[in-house]
Motif scaffolding. Structure first.
Motif, short mmCIF file in Angstrom:
data_model
loop_
_atom_site.label_atom_id
_atom_site.label_comp_id
_atom_site.label_asym_id
_atom_site.label_seq_id
_atom_site.Cartn_x
_atom_site.Cartn_y
_atom_site.Cartn_z
N LEU A 61 0.83 -1.20 0.00
CA LEU A 61 0.00 0.00 0.00
C LEU A 61 0.87 1.25 0.00
O LEU A 61 1.99 1.23 0.50
CB LEU A 61 -0.86 0.03 1.27
N PRO A 62 0.37 2.34 -0.54
CA PRO A 62 1.06 3.62 -0.32
C PRO A 62 0.90 4.03 1.15
O PRO A 62 0.02 3.52 1.85
CB PRO A 62 0.32 4.58 -1.26
N LEU A 63 1.75 4.95 1.57
CA LEU A 63 1.80 5.30 2.98
C LEU A 63 0.48 5.86 3.50
O LEU A 63 0.05 5.56 4.62
CB LEU A 63 2.94 6.29 3.22
N ILE A 64 -0.18 6.65 2.65
CA ILE A 64 -1.44 7.26 3.10
C ILE A 64 -2.49 6.18 3.38
O ILE A 64 -3.26 6.28 4.34
CB ILE A 64 -1.93 8.31 2.06
N ALA A 65 -2.47 5.12 2.56
CA ALA A 65 -3.41 4.02 2.79
C ALA A 65 -3.05 3.27 4.07
O ALA A 65 -3.93 2.82 4.80
CB ALA A 65 -3.40 3.07 1.60
N THR A 66 -1.74 3.16 4.34
CA THR A 66 -1.30 2.55 5.59
C THR A 66 -1.89 3.29 6.78
O THR A 66 -2.40 2.68 7.72
CB THR A 66 0.23 2.59 5.67
N LEU A 67 -1.80 4.62 6.71
CA LEU A 67 -2.35 5.45 7.78
C LEU A 67 -3.84 5.17 7.95
O LEU A 67 -4.34 4.98 9.06
CB LEU A 67 -2.10 6.93 7.47
N LEU A 68 -4.55 5.11 6.79
CA LEU A 68 -6.00 4.89 6.86
C LEU A 68 -6.31 3.53 7.48
O LEU A 68 -7.20 3.41 8.31
CB LEU A 68 -6.62 4.99 5.47
N VAL A 69 -5.54 2.50 7.07
CA VAL A 69 -5.77 1.17 7.64
C VAL A 69 -5.56 1.19 9.15
O VAL A 69 -6.37 0.66 9.92
CB VAL A 69 -4.83 0.13 6.99
N ALA A 70 -4.47 1.86 9.58
CA ALA A 70 -4.17 1.91 11.02
C ALA A 70 -5.30 2.60 11.78
O ALA A 70 -5.75 2.13 12.83
CB ALA A 70 -2.85 2.62 11.25
N VAL A 71 -5.77 3.73 11.22
CA VAL A 71 -6.82 4.49 11.90
C VAL A 71 -8.12 3.68 11.95
O VAL A 71 -8.80 3.62 12.99
CB VAL A 71 -7.04 5.84 11.19
N LEU A 72 -8.41 3.01 10.85
CA LEU A 72 -9.63 2.19 10.80
C LEU A 72 -9.54 1.03 11.80
O LEU A 72 -10.48 0.75 12.55
CB LEU A 72 -9.80 1.65 9.38
N ALA A 73 -8.38 0.38 11.80
CA ALA A 73 -8.19 -0.74 12.74
C ALA A 73 -8.35 -0.25 14.17
O ALA A 73 -8.97 -0.92 15.00
CB ALA A 73 -6.80 -1.35 12.53
#
Lengths: 292, 307
Positions: A61-73
């Motif tokens: 994933l790109p980094l921004i998607a990583t951030l979104l996954v972390a926040v969602l999790a």
């Protein structure tokens, strides 16, 4: 030591402080809603950052998607913990709930260790580490980036708490739970939203700080710095949490420059004790009136 | 009170014959449980009666342990009871010096201050290395009682058991004294106690000193039982363990403190073979315990007894 070095150290202190401030804010959000101190906040930050990192490695994933996954999790984790455990302890005293969150933090750290080992992993950053020169002062983009991102998040939180129905409901519950309930606010919903919101703020802090301190199961210990920051500022006060965090970060970074190595690690705690002796409710806190 | 008396007699007899019936390791384990029980009683005096939650008792424990160790090193002929009493008194003095300025702090602020105290003490131990050998650790010499040397696990166990018996008896009988009644009044309502003429601030400070004394004596015993001290044994997780003991056992209760200390110590020991799964199981047990027994073991016991 030159003034330029001093500016450099203060700026990196502010960056560390911004992370502490976010941690302190998430502790305060939960405390204001439910009057419990969430020991597991640091471990929740750690686990959600790990989940983002694992998703990034699996799906590139790109980094921004990583951030979104972390926040969602984090949001899901906050919601589940509140629903399945904290809400069941509704009749328990604050101290019982403290032990429950302590148990949670032990479990989350152990689970992270089992899933991802207790090693340290490098984490990609949004910002570069090559210093840029502003006049004589050298600043690292990563410090400036952390400060900017944290300030943006704080501004968003401020807007949420002053401008939206949910924010007003949360502030009402913080002030007086019974009155809030009588005004038709669903206190249970505020509990659950507070846990979700706090977990999300923690996840952002985790993704911001992981490139600097490395991703590891020990990251959760940052909850102690967050707690210190919140208490310096006055527990329950959100501007206080920000002020306390920044102050703590700067003190931690300045202390090694002026003091012998023997006491530098004690300095934040000595400063904390000194502040509390002068202002027993922290810098911006108010002493709660004693009621019969 | 006949069941209570029978229970008391049984536990005294059991304590006395334990080294004769149990394997050597369990004699050592029993000593550790008793040491932790003294700390839990001390912490409960502070938290259970005057509602001051401390996350810094590992600091007091460390002061007691290092005081006893350094005293035995520098003055080898000091009898053990005197060493332990001095360890308790010095820790109590530190407790008062820290507790009196903290009287203005309430709730979480006090908790944070005690947490900070714990960190500062471990740093101090690391840095006073001429006295404490810092991070290398300090080997504790064998305790002496006149011509006797307490060199075996059994001998050390009896020392710990006798001291624990005295400390427990003192704590149980405390409620019959003026001070104890003041603590009870403060436990029920600080404002009501104040209004009835109890000088709350004085007793809160006294609770701090008394709690530190208990913890210091326990620290001294701990030094002799384990024989080796290093600063990382007294980290914040130990303080957290002490808090877990009193909340799981029951706040403001002496039997609760002992039960909590035994439960936490045995759990840590019993789960050791699970290695990485240990904190997972321990955490799950903590959560289950607080969900199904709010108020701790003693509250659950009295609820069952009333039924």
């Amino acid at each position: 030591m030159t003034a330029a070095t001093l500016v450099h150290v203060v700026v990196s202190g502010l960056a560390t402080g911004a992370i502490y401030a976010l941690m302190a804010l998430s502790l305060v959000i939960i405390y204001n809603a439910t009057r419990t101190l969430n020991f597991a906040q640091g471990e929740m930050l750690m686990v959600s950052t790990f989940i983002g990192w694992a998703a990034q490695r699996a799906f590139h994933l790109p980094l921004i998607a990583t951030l979104l996954v972390a926040v969602l999790a984090a949001a899901v984790m906050g919601w589940i913990i509140e629903r399945t455990i904290i809400r069941r302890a509704i009749g328990a005293t604050h101290w019982d709930v403290l032990i429950i969150t302590l148990g949670l933090s032990l479990m989350l750290r152990a689970a992270a260790g089992l899933a991802w080992t207790h090693d340290e992993f490098p984490f990609p950053s949004f910002f570069g580490t090559r210093p840029i020169a502003v006049g004589a002062v050298r600043l690292t983009p990563v410090s400036l980036g952390i400060i900017a991102a944290s300030l943006a998040l704080m501004a968003a939180l401020y807007a949420l708490f002053t401008g939206t129905r949910l924010g007003r409901a949360m502030r009402a519950v913080a002030q007086n739970q019974r009155a809030a309930r009588l005004m038709g606010i669903s206190v249970e919903r505020v509990y659950s939203r507070a846990w979700i919101l706090a977990a999300m703020v923690g996840a952002v802090a985790g993704v911001l700080v992981a490139p600097v301190v490395f991703l590891s199961s020990k990251m959760g210990l940052i909850v102690i710095n967050g707690f210190t920051a919140a208490v310096i500022g006055g527990f329950g006060s959100m501007p206080g949490a920000v002020l306390g965090g920044m102050l703590l970060g700067v003190i931690e970074n300045l202390a090694p420059l002026y003091l012998p190595s023997g006491i530098r690690y004690s300095v934040p705690f000595l400063v904390l004790i000194a502040i509390l002796l002068v202002r027993p409710a922290g810098l911006l806190g108010r002493l709660e009136p004693r009621k019969v | 009170m006949t069941t209570g008396r029978a229970l008391l007699m049984t536990s005294i007899v059991l304590l006395g014959v334990w080294p004769w019936v149990a394997p050597r390791y369990f004699v050592f384990l029993a000593s550790v449980i008793l040491v932790n029980a003294i700390v839990a009683i001390g912490l409960n005096l502070l938290s259970g009666y005057t509602h001051q939650l401390s996350f810094g008792h590992a600091g007091f424990f460390a002061i007691g342990a290092y005081t006893a160790a350094v005293l035995t090193l520098r003055a080898p002929h000091l009898p053990v009871p005197l060493t332990l009493a001095l360890a308790g008194c010095i820790t109590a003095a530190v407790g008062l010096a820290f507790g009196i300025p903290c009287l203005r702090l309430g709730g979480l602020y006090l908790t944070m201050a005690t947490l900070a105290f714990g960190f500062v003490i471990t740093e101090a131990i690391l840095n006073l290395d001429t006295l404490t050998r810092g991070a290398d650790g300090l080997r504790v010499p064998v305790a002496r009682l006149g011509p006797l040397t307490l060199a075996t696990d059994e001998a050390r166990y009896y020392l710990v058991a006798v001291v624990t018996a005295v400390m427990v008896a003192a704590a149980v009988n405390l409620v019959r004294t003026r001070t104890g009644r003041a603590f009870l009044a403060i436990r029920e309502s600080e404002i009501a106690a104040q209004a009835s003429g109890v000088p709350v601030a004085t007793y809160r400070a006294l609770a701090f000193g008394l709690s530190a004394f208990y913890t210091g004596v326990a620290g001294g015993l701990f030094a002799f039982v384990v024989g080796f001290l290093s600063p990382d044994a007294f980290d914040v997780f130990l303080s957290v363990d002490f808090v877990v003991m009193i909340i799981v056992g029951g706040l403001g209760s002496v039997p609760g403190s002992v039960i909590g200390a035994a439960a936490v110590t045995l759990l840590h020991d019993g789960l050791a073979s699970f290695q990485n799964y240990r904190p997972l199981i321990f955490g799950a047990l903590l959560i289950a315990c607080m969900l199904f027994m709010p108020g701790g073991v003693m509250r659950a016991v009295s609820r069952v007894a009333r039924r």
